[in-house]
Design an enzyme around this catalytic site. Structure first.
Site, PDB file in Angstrom:
ATOM      1  N   GLY A   1       0.755  -1.246   0.000  1.00 40.17           N
ATOM      2  CA  GLY A   1       0.000   0.000   0.000  1.00 40.17           C
ATOM      3  C   GLY A   1       0.781   1.290   0.000  1.00 40.17           C
ATOM      4  O   GLY A   1       0.176   2.364  -0.096  1.00 40.17           O
TER       5      GLY A   1
ATOM      6  N   GLU B   1       4.017  -6.413   1.572  1.00 38.64           N
ATOM      7  CA  GLU B   1       3.603  -6.833   0.232  1.00 38.64           C
ATOM      8  C   GLU B   1       3.490  -5.654  -0.731  1.00 38.64           C
ATOM      9  O   GLU B   1       2.392  -5.319  -1.175  1.00 38.64           O
ATOM     10  CB  GLU B   1       2.240  -7.522   0.307  1.00 38.64           C
ATOM     11  CG  GLU B   1       2.203  -8.718   1.211  1.00 38.64           C
ATOM     12  CD  GLU B   1       0.787  -9.259   1.402  1.00 38.64           C
ATOM     13  OE1 GLU B   1       0.642 -10.477   1.455  1.00 38.64           O
ATOM     14  OE2 GLU B   1      -0.161  -8.446   1.495  1.00 38.64           O
TER      15      GLU B   1
ATOM     16  N   GLY C   1       3.263  -3.650  -4.041  1.00 35.42           N
ATOM     17  CA  GLY C   1       2.941  -3.921  -5.442  1.00 35.42           C
ATOM     18  C   GLY C   1       3.315  -2.699  -6.250  1.00 35.42           C
ATOM     19  O   GLY C   1       4.380  -2.606  -6.854  1.00 35.42           O
ATOM     20  N   ARG C   2       2.421  -1.720  -6.161  1.00 32.03           N
ATOM     21  CA  ARG C   2       2.588  -0.451  -6.861  1.00 32.03           C
ATOM     22  C   ARG C   2       3.984   0.173  -6.673  1.00 32.03           C
ATOM     23  O   ARG C   2       4.610   0.601  -7.644  1.00 32.03           O
ATOM     24  CB  ARG C   2       1.523   0.500  -6.291  1.00 32.03           C
ATOM     25  CG  ARG C   2       1.332   1.789  -7.002  1.00 32.03           C
ATOM     26  CD  ARG C   2       0.474   2.701  -6.113  1.00 32.03           C
ATOM     27  NE  ARG C   2      -0.816   2.124  -5.761  1.00 32.03           N
ATOM     28  CZ  ARG C   2      -1.913   2.230  -6.495  1.00 32.03           C
ATOM     29  NH1 ARG C   2      -1.888   2.898  -7.626  1.00 32.03           N
ATOM     30  NH2 ARG C   2      -3.044   1.683  -6.090  1.00 32.03           N
TER      31      ARG C   2
ATOM     32  N   TYR D   1     -11.040   5.048 -10.944  1.00 29.20           N
ATOM     33  CA  TYR D   1     -10.776   5.785  -9.701  1.00 29.20           C
ATOM     34  C   TYR D   1     -10.459   7.256  -9.893  1.00 29.20           C
ATOM     35  O   TYR D   1      -9.984   7.901  -8.954  1.00 29.20           O
ATOM     36  CB  TYR D   1      -9.560   5.217  -8.938  1.00 29.20           C
ATOM     37  CG  TYR D   1      -9.255   3.765  -9.005  1.00 29.20           C
ATOM     38  CD1 TYR D   1     -10.076   2.831  -8.362  1.00 29.20           C
ATOM     39  CD2 TYR D   1      -8.105   3.306  -9.630  1.00 29.20           C
ATOM     40  CE1 TYR D   1      -9.743   1.486  -8.369  1.00 29.20           C
ATOM     41  CE2 TYR D   1      -7.771   1.955  -9.635  1.00 29.20           C
ATOM     42  CZ  TYR D   1      -8.598   1.060  -9.011  1.00 29.20           C
ATOM     43  OH  TYR D   1      -8.263  -0.268  -9.001  1.00 29.20           O
TER      44      TYR D   1
ATOM     45  N   CYS E   1     -15.610   3.523 -27.624  1.00 31.92           N
ATOM     46  CA  CYS E   1     -16.929   4.131 -27.762  1.00 31.92           C
ATOM     47  C   CYS E   1     -17.541   4.371 -26.387  1.00 31.92           C
ATOM     48  O   CYS E   1     -18.550   3.754 -26.022  1.00 31.92           O
ATOM     49  CB  CYS E   1     -17.806   3.227 -28.611  1.00 31.92           C
ATOM     50  SG  CYS E   1     -17.028   2.856 -30.171  1.00 31.92           S
ATOM     51  N   GLU E   2     -16.894   5.224 -25.620  1.00 31.43           N
ATOM     52  CA  GLU E   2     -17.321   5.580 -24.259  1.00 31.43           C
ATOM     53  C   GLU E   2     -16.803   6.977 -23.991  1.00 31.43           C
ATOM     54  O   GLU E   2     -15.605   7.212 -24.161  1.00 31.43           O
ATOM     55  CB  GLU E   2     -16.630   4.694 -23.211  1.00 31.43           C
ATOM     56  CG  GLU E   2     -16.866   3.236 -23.292  1.00 31.43           C
ATOM     57  CD  GLU E   2     -17.881   2.748 -22.276  1.00 31.43           C
ATOM     58  OE1 GLU E   2     -18.147   3.486 -21.307  1.00 31.43           O
ATOM     59  OE2 GLU E   2     -18.403   1.654 -22.478  1.00 31.43           O
TER      60      GLU E   2
ATOM     61  N   TYR F   1      -0.999  -1.795 -12.277  1.00 34.14           N
ATOM     62  CA  TYR F   1      -2.452  -1.777 -12.511  1.00 34.14           C
ATOM     63  C   TYR F   1      -2.828  -1.172 -13.864  1.00 34.14           C
ATOM     64  O   TYR F   1      -3.859  -0.514 -13.990  1.00 34.14           O
ATOM     65  CB  TYR F   1      -3.180  -1.082 -11.341  1.00 34.14           C
ATOM     66  CG  TYR F   1      -2.794  -1.665 -10.006  1.00 34.14           C
ATOM     67  CD1 TYR F   1      -3.102  -2.996  -9.708  1.00 34.14           C
ATOM     68  CD2 TYR F   1      -2.069  -0.940  -9.069  1.00 34.14           C
ATOM     69  CE1 TYR F   1      -2.711  -3.559  -8.499  1.00 34.14           C
ATOM     70  CE2 TYR F   1      -1.672  -1.496  -7.860  1.00 34.14           C
ATOM     71  CZ  TYR F   1      -1.994  -2.811  -7.587  1.00 34.14           C
ATOM     72  OH  TYR F   1      -1.605  -3.365  -6.401  1.00 34.14           O
TER      73      TYR F   1
HETATM   74  C1  LIG Z   1      -3.217  -5.101  -3.702  1.00 38.63           C
HETATM   75  C2  LIG Z   1      -2.591  -5.746  -2.557  1.00 38.63           C
HETATM   76  C3  LIG Z   1      -1.267  -5.453  -2.235  1.00 38.63           C
HETATM   77  C4  LIG Z   1      -0.450  -4.449  -2.986  1.00 38.63           C
HETATM   78  O1  LIG Z   1      -0.901  -3.165  -2.834  1.00 38.63           O
HETATM   79  P1  LIG Z   1      -0.069  -1.946  -3.450  1.00 38.63           P
HETATM   80  O2  LIG Z   1      -0.868  -0.761  -3.104  1.00 38.63           O
HETATM   81  O3  LIG Z   1       0.028  -2.174  -4.906  1.00 38.63           O
HETATM   82  O4  LIG Z   1       1.269  -1.951  -2.786  1.00 38.63           O
HETATM   83  C5  LIG Z   1      -0.691  -6.142  -1.187  1.00 38.63           C
HETATM   84  N1  LIG Z   1      -1.397  -7.053  -0.488  1.00 38.63           N
HETATM   85  C6  LIG Z   1      -2.668  -7.345  -0.754  1.00 38.63           C
HETATM   86  C7  LIG Z   1      -3.370  -8.364   0.034  1.00 38.63           C
HETATM   87  C8  LIG Z   1      -3.309  -6.701  -1.793  1.00 38.63           C
HETATM   88  O5  LIG Z   1      -4.579  -6.983  -2.055  1.00 38.63           O
END
Ligand SMILES: *Cc1c(COP(=O)(O)O)cnc(C)c1O
Length: 432
Positions: A248, A290, A292-293, A334, A361-362, A390
């Site tokens: 996150g 964890e 991601g982004r 979003y 077409c939106e 994403y």
């Molecule tokens: C989406 C997600 C992440 C990654 O979130 P980011 O904002 O991309 O870092 C980590 N853990 C879980 C369980 C998620 O659903």
């Protein structure tokens, strides 16, 4: 420039990791996702080093691969010593195809099917994050029948509002994810997990949301989770060995967003969590994060070709590009903000604002509105920055538009990691 790997060369062209974006567009066609592999690797190292330094040698990051998923990215994560999160049978399959070590996979999802659970057991994934009671019982029965004992974490909702967009906020009590502490259900599910065969509950998981700039929501989550761990220890004799605090941490999408020092954020989080463990009289669990982004977003740039520049007097200007919501649905989903520029006029001033529109077409098929940008004309290359997360993973074939390729660049070289879809691909599964 917004990110350290971006610059402008003597031709006035945008460069990404030292490569001319206009040349990349010419070589690979548009739209195309350009991913700076060196930057992804550096981000992996920043997380890994900071977690080892501040949380100890057993702590490590798991790459939340839903952010950007294809075989080469799993190889990169493996080489950088990360674990990964997978959230579907398809992601598991891709990780397996990449040869990712199963024991370093954490398997997520709020509604895993029987097939998903069977696949995860068969692959021997390290841990399954169990969302709810129904899943707990299904997994227990399945693993026990196979004579296996599967390590699990239980997904807990700590009851946090991280002040992010509602669609990406996941830690409040009223959530489709996890089991809430506040209702007493979280404690009950831990007790149940301790008693069931086929599973070994080694710890807890929470993920409060995404695009979070401050560490305060994480600290709040850690405060609630450590108190809960102490309560479980006292009341159930539960030894929480692993605490996974989810992902996150935010990414800088525009110049208005602050620069985030991830190593520093991890350091500050660690200091607070140590104190909380001492305060609550519990041993410091192995901490997992964890991201991601924050590992992949800034490394990504999408290149488009401009098709038209339309000025509606008294209203606004539209720059239409050869992609849109099929390759980047985030504005439609979003209202996400991005930074864009004309790659072949990168040295020129962004003297206008325009709405960047796609070709679907939106009316909602937009990359953004009122974006500062250089005046553009048909044939120009438009770059949208920070699209590594994403975008490709959320891409669709709406309007039967083939998905763009993913181009990895490293050490001044570019290579195709995912080839462009063809029209033949689009009909390949149509029968009759
Ligand atoms: C989406 C997600 C992440 C990654 O979130 P980011 O904002 O991309 O870092 C980590 N853990 C879980 C369980 C998620 O659903």
């Amino acid at each position: 420039m917004l990110h350290s790997n971006l610059s402008v060369n003597e031709l006035g062209h945008l460069t990404i990791g030292g490569l001319d974006a206009v040349d990349l567009a010419r070589q690979f066609g548009t739209p195309a996702y350009i991913i700076d592999e060196d930057m992804v690797r550096e981000n992996c190292r920043v997380y890994r080093r900071a977690m080892t330094a501040h949380f100890g040698s057993d702590a490590y990051p798991l790459y939340a691969s839903k952010a950007l998923c294809f075989t080469a990215i799993y190889r990169i994560a493996a080489e950088e010593g990360l674990g990964i999160d997978c959230v579907s049978g398809g992601e598991l399959y891709t990780a397996k195809a990449a040869g990712f070590p199963a024991e370093r996979i954490c398997f997520h999802g709020n509604n895993k099917t029987d097939r998903d659970l069977a696949d995860a057991l068969e692959m021997g994934v390290g841990r399954i994050v169990v969302d709810n009671r129904d899943e707990l019982h299904a997994l227990s029965a399945m693993a026990a029948a196979q004579g296996k004992v599967q390590q699990i974490l239980l997904r807990i909702t700590p009851g946090i509002d991280p002040h992010t967009h509602r669609a990406i906020s996941t830690g409040s009590v009223d959530s489709k994810f996890g089991t809430a502490i506040e209702t007493g259900q979280a404690k009950a599910i831990v007790a149940e997990a301790m008693a069931l065969p086929g599973i070994d509950p080694v710890g807890l998981h929470c993920h409060i949301g995404s695009q979070i700039f401050e560490i305060d929501p994480f600290v709040d989550a850690a405060r609630i989770m450590t108190a809960f761990i102490a309560e479980l220890k006292r009341d159930l004799g539960f030894a929480c060995q692993v605490l996974n605090l989810g992902g996150g941490l935010a990414v800088r999408y525009t110049e208005h967003d602050p620069v985030i020092d991830y190593a520093d954020a991890i350091g500050r989080m660690a200091a607070v969590i140590r104190g909380l463990c001492t305060e609550n009289g519990i041993d410091m669990p192995t901490i997992l994060l964890e991201p991601g982004r924050s590992l992949v977003a800034a490394a990504g740039t999408t290149l488009y070709t401009v098709g038209s520049f339309k000025e509606i007097p008294g209203f606004r200007r539209y720059i239409s590009v050869d992609g849109g919501m099929p390759d980047n649905p985030r504005y439609a989903l979003y209202n996400s903000r991005y930074t864009a520029l004309i790659a072949n006029r990168a040295a020129e001033e962004k003297s206008i604002t325009a709405t960047i529109a796609g070709r679907c077409c939106e009316s909602g098929d937009l990359i953004g509105e009122d974006m500062p940008i250089q005046p553009a004309q048909r044939g120009d290359i438009l770059a949208v920055l920070t699209t590594g997360a994403y975008n490709y993973s959320m891409a669709s074939n709406y309007n039967r538009i083939p998905r763009p390729p993913v181009i990895l660049i490293s050490g001044g070289e570019a290579r195709v990691a995912v080839r462009r879809e063809t029209y033949a691909d689009l009909v390949a599964r149509d029968i009759g």
